[in-house]
Each structure stands twice: as C-alpha cells, then as structure tokens.
Design a protein around this motif. Sequence first.
Motif, mmCIF file in Angstrom:
data_model
loop_
_atom_site.group_PDB
_atom_site.id
_atom_site.type_symbol
_atom_site.label_atom_id
_atom_site.label_comp_id
_atom_site.label_asym_id
_atom_site.label_seq_id
_atom_site.Cartn_x
_atom_site.Cartn_y
_atom_site.Cartn_z
ATOM 1 N N GLY A 1 0.782 -1.256 0.025
ATOM 2 C CA GLY A 1 -0.035 0.037 0.052
ATOM 3 C C GLY A 1 0.567 1.236 -0.135
ATOM 4 N N VAL A 2 2.049 1.219 0.285
ATOM 5 C CA VAL A 2 2.936 2.140 0.129
ATOM 6 C C VAL A 2 4.284 1.975 -0.768
ATOM 7 N N ASP A 3 4.744 2.902 -1.565
ATOM 8 C CA ASP A 3 5.846 2.634 -2.449
ATOM 9 C C ASP A 3 7.186 2.271 -1.861
ATOM 10 N N GLU A 4 7.432 2.909 -0.733
ATOM 11 C CA GLU A 4 8.588 2.784 -0.213
ATOM 12 C C GLU A 4 8.969 1.270 0.645
ATOM 13 N N PHE A 5 7.906 0.499 0.469
ATOM 14 C CA PHE A 5 7.927 -0.871 1.143
ATOM 15 C C PHE A 5 7.357 -1.880 0.109
ATOM 16 N N PRO A 6 8.109 -2.205 -0.963
ATOM 17 C CA PRO A 6 7.580 -3.261 -1.995
ATOM 18 C C PRO A 6 7.805 -4.692 -0.983
ATOM 19 N N HIS A 7 6.832 -5.519 -1.669
ATOM 20 C CA HIS A 7 6.453 -6.772 -1.354
ATOM 21 C C HIS A 7 7.621 -7.861 -1.862
ATOM 22 N N LEU A 8 7.571 -8.900 -1.352
ATOM 23 C CA LEU A 8 8.483 -9.798 -1.814
ATOM 24 C C LEU A 8 7.745 -10.978 -2.624
ATOM 25 N N GLY A 9 8.177 -11.316 -3.803
ATOM 26 C CA GLY A 9 7.757 -12.263 -4.636
ATOM 27 C C GLY A 9 8.148 -13.656 -4.120
ATOM 28 N N ALA A 10 7.583 -14.657 -4.505
ATOM 29 C CA ALA A 10 7.791 -16.294 -3.995
ATOM 30 C C ALA A 10 9.172 -16.582 -3.872
ATOM 31 N N GLU A 11 9.706 -16.350 -4.857
ATOM 32 C CA GLU A 11 11.312 -16.601 -4.712
ATOM 33 C C GLU A 11 11.993 -15.669 -3.685
ATOM 34 N N GLN A 12 11.715 -14.599 -3.604
ATOM 35 C CA GLN A 12 12.182 -13.647 -2.620
ATOM 36 C C GLN A 12 11.836 -13.904 -1.076
ATOM 37 N N LEU A 13 10.640 -14.368 -0.905
ATOM 38 C CA LEU A 13 10.203 -14.961 0.180
ATOM 39 C C LEU A 13 11.094 -16.089 0.887
ATOM 40 N N ARG A 14 11.284 -16.961 -0.237
ATOM 41 C CA ARG A 14 11.999 -18.223 0.349
ATOM 42 C C ARG A 14 13.492 -17.695 0.689
ATOM 43 N N SER A 15 13.964 -16.542 -0.169
ATOM 44 C CA SER A 15 15.217 -16.087 0.159
ATOM 45 C C SER A 15 15.365 -15.695 1.581
ATOM 46 N N ALA A 16 14.220 -14.740 1.751
ATOM 47 C CA ALA A 16 14.306 -13.969 3.252
ATOM 48 C C ALA A 16 13.943 -15.208 4.060
ATOM 49 N N ILE A 17 13.243 -16.128 4.149
ATOM 50 C CA ILE A 17 13.239 -17.285 5.177
ATOM 51 C C ILE A 17 14.779 -17.703 5.480
ATOM 52 N N ALA A 18 15.358 -18.072 4.301
ATOM 53 C CA ALA A 18 16.693 -18.742 4.425
ATOM 54 C C ALA A 18 17.509 -17.688 5.086
ATOM 55 N N GLU A 19 17.460 -16.562 4.766
ATOM 56 C CA GLU A 19 18.314 -15.533 5.651
ATOM 57 C C GLU A 19 18.276 -15.522 6.697
ATOM 58 N N VAL A 20 17.058 -15.310 7.385
ATOM 59 C CA VAL A 20 16.673 -15.131 8.800
ATOM 60 C C VAL A 20 17.134 -16.274 9.391
ATOM 61 N N ALA A 21 17.028 -17.614 8.883
ATOM 62 C CA ALA A 21 17.454 -18.696 9.512
ATOM 63 C C ALA A 21 18.899 -18.886 9.771
ATOM 64 N N ARG A 22 19.709 -18.321 8.773
ATOM 65 C CA ARG A 22 21.080 -18.358 8.526
ATOM 66 C C ARG A 22 21.530 -17.329 9.850
ATOM 67 N N ILE A 23 20.928 -16.164 10.016
ATOM 68 C CA ILE A 23 21.471 -15.139 11.144
ATOM 69 C C ILE A 23 20.601 -15.324 12.572
ATOM 70 N N GLY A 24 19.716 -16.150 12.697
ATOM 71 C CA GLY A 24 19.276 -16.581 13.656
ATOM 72 C C GLY A 24 18.101 -15.512 13.940
ATOM 73 N N ALA A 25 17.546 -14.623 13.117
ATOM 74 C CA ALA A 25 16.502 -13.614 13.133
ATOM 75 C C ALA A 25 15.140 -14.422 13.393
ATOM 76 N N LEU A 26 14.081 -13.493 13.171
ATOM 77 C CA LEU A 26 12.624 -13.625 13.025
ATOM 78 C C LEU A 26 12.046 -13.058 12.088
ATOM 79 N N LEU A 27 11.390 -13.557 11.020
ATOM 80 C CA LEU A 27 10.483 -13.206 10.018
ATOM 81 C C LEU A 27 9.190 -13.043 10.301
ATOM 82 N N ILE A 28 8.414 -11.912 10.279
ATOM 83 C CA ILE A 28 7.047 -11.855 10.461
ATOM 84 C C ILE A 28 6.428 -11.090 9.206
ATOM 85 N N VAL A 29 5.354 -11.915 8.871
ATOM 86 C CA VAL A 29 4.905 -11.698 7.461
ATOM 87 C C VAL A 29 3.587 -11.063 7.289
#
Length: 451
Positions: free
Chosen positions: A164-192
Amino acid sequence: MAPSTAIATPADVVFRARRAWIDGGFRPAAVVVRDGRIADLLPVDAAVEALQEHAVPDGHVLLPGLVDTHVHVNEPGRTQWEGFASATRAAALGGVTTIVDMPLNSIPATTTVDALATKRASAEGRVAVDVGFWGGAVPDSLGSLDALHDVGVFGFKCFTAPSGVDEFPHLGAEQLRSAIAEVARIGALLIVHAEDPDHLLPHDALGSRYEDFLETRPATAERSAIARVIDGARATGARVHVLHLSDAGALPMIRAAKDDGVAITVETCPHYLTFEAAAIPDGATRFKCCPPIRDDANRNALWEGLLDGTIDMVVSDHSPSTADLKVDDWGLAWGGIAGLQVGFRALWTEAHRRGLPLDRVLPAVTTAPAALIGSSDRGRIAPGALAHLAVFDPDAIETIDVAALAHRNPVSAYAGLEARGRVTDTFLRGRRIASATAGVTAVEGKLIARA
C-alpha cells in the motif's frame, strides 16, 4: 507466594492488590518495587517499609503492563497520521507499556541501519512508554539483513502482496524463500503479512458496499501465503510469525505445523475478534483493513483458535491515517484500523460476552507478545521483571468516544463501542505515568533493542 522477608532499606514503592495477575491467575499480593523492577512478592498485608504505597481499589485488578508488538507509529514522514508522542500516550492510557514499531508507513522505511537511526532520533525523549523497532525485509535489503539485526531490531517484516506504500515493496515467492533462508542463517525472526497476490482481485473504486471489498481479498489468499511461509520455515528451521490472521480456515495447517515442530507463531487482532462482516455498515471505511474482517462463523473459529493456543497473541495492528484518507469508497479508502488505546478493552468486552474470565485472555496481550521479542522481563508480575503495571477496572462500562482518545486522528472502527473495562492507572518502572483522571503525566519511556 514467596514468604515474607525482612527488607533492610525502604523499597521505592509497594503495590497492594487483592487481585494481582501472577503466574497465570489472580491472587492477593504486595508487589515490592526497587530501582524500577519488582523485588519481591509478599502477602498482601505484609509489613513493608516503602517510600510510596499504592492500594489497588477493591474490584480492580493489578495487571502487568501490556505488550503490543504491532504498532504503526508512522514517524518520520507521515507524522500527521500518528507519531511517537501521540501513539505512546495512547498506549499508556490503554495500559500498554511496551510497543514495537512497524518498519513501514514512515519515510524512510526502516530497511537500513541509517533509516533506523533516523527513526530512533525522532523518537528519543518523546515516548511515554518503552518502544522497540522491527526492521523491514524488502527486495533491496535481502542479503544484508544481518546489519540491521546487529543493531537491535527485533526481527524483519515482509509483505507477500503489495503493502500500500511505495517505500515498502513486497517480496515475490522466490524472494520470500530467500528471506526465510536468510533469517534462519542469522538467527532472526521473519514476521509476515501473508496474502497471496495471485488470489487478490484487482480493483480501483468499489463503491460503498462492504461485501464488494470483502470479495477482493478472499480467505484463499491468506491460506496460500501462509502455506508458503510454513513450507519455508519447515525447510530451513527459521522462526516465522504470521501477522494479523483474519482467516480461521488457516488454523488447521498452522496447528499441524506447530505439532510438527515448525517454529511458527501467530497473532490476531481485537478487530477480528470483535467485529463481523454482516454488521459493517455501507460506507463505514473506518472498518477497512487488510486482510479484512470476515463473517461471524469465522470470528467464532478465531476465538476457538485463541483459546486452544493455535493463535498465540492478540495485538492491535494500530494503523491510523488522517480522516481524509477514509473516503466512503471501499476500494479507495486507506486500509488500517486505529485501536492502540482501546484494543484491550474491546478484547475483554467480547471475551466477557462469551462468558470467558479475564485471565483466559491476559497471556495473549502480555507474556506471549513479550516472548515474541525475547523479553522475559515484560508482561508479567514476578521478581526481576520490570515494574510495568496497570490497574484495571474490569466492570466499568463506557462508550468509546474517539474524539477523547490520545490517537492523533479521531477515526476508529471502535467509535461508539460500548466497552467493558477501564484502565485507571499505568505505571512504568514503578512510577505512575498515566491515569484515567489526569491523563498522561510523565514521558519517561525508553527506546529498547533486541538483547
């Protein structure tokens, strides 16, 4: 209850309550506070030498300060929508002593270390309650989330559909998978924010009928996106959290994922538990939010999911705007509900209507959101915890007047709600910061970070 012990030097303050919420139930207690933290729990009539004493009135209860991990403060950049001063005053008056600010609707969005510094600078010295921050996972920030994680954000928010705001674009399906893998790697939390754009119906103007808006955001959009989140977490071991669940039809897959050991938590919001689609009037776009408020059967099923533990917590998703953005066309109006100050009262009102005791809903607004951000010293009355406390009259009845709320703009779906319960006093580190009679009397909140 711990046995009475001698106290060599005066405590800062002692709270005496016939009903204090401790270890999941109500009991009488004297809550002893030193240096902003709870030092001891004693029998309610125990002799305690203290510099101050607060007696909780009969019929009222002593609660831990509430924790709201889903608040859009919108400052800087859209401060006319809300702002740190107004949002945290609203929180204090609603018994909320800790909020976590969402990374979007502010400009810049909190997707870089510099943007976080800008946001913290705009909040410093102006917050009435404690404030933490989420970071943002957007296409341009993927691969570098560790920098924001290292400076203390509590996790990363992403959208699977346009935000709903241009400054915060959404993640496509492949990008979502990348984000989940990245938070797993750094021990973070992804809220969706989980809605699948392939299931959303494109539209511009829709007119005044709520049913037409509801059809554009079907339940299948949530289920499809949540399934992707679960699959990613299952494959990587990542911690994931589903924001503002509105579709009860997703509960079986969430429950199954939890049973399988997937590290997933889920929130819903007071407006999904309070309102239902058939009762929303034509043109009443103050009820517009995404995902949308669904029908009564869905609302009942969400309550079942909350009570059986599939839904972990209830948070406001306070997402206000100026009144002019709430035009009477469901397709054109801003989607977001302002409810930070009154969400707990709305939750208790509906729980009481359903015959539920207050202690059944308290974990969802205290210990559960505190656990989400890894803050075990918030949301509970226990030795060592911060003395963030609220006095609540569970039997008070009051019609919500949005013009009397501390929110910057008097627009809310809760306008006119006959609400049960009233926060009469709120304390931060043992010091009263707000009361129903005097308003906010101290601005002493701190900016907090992930430990």
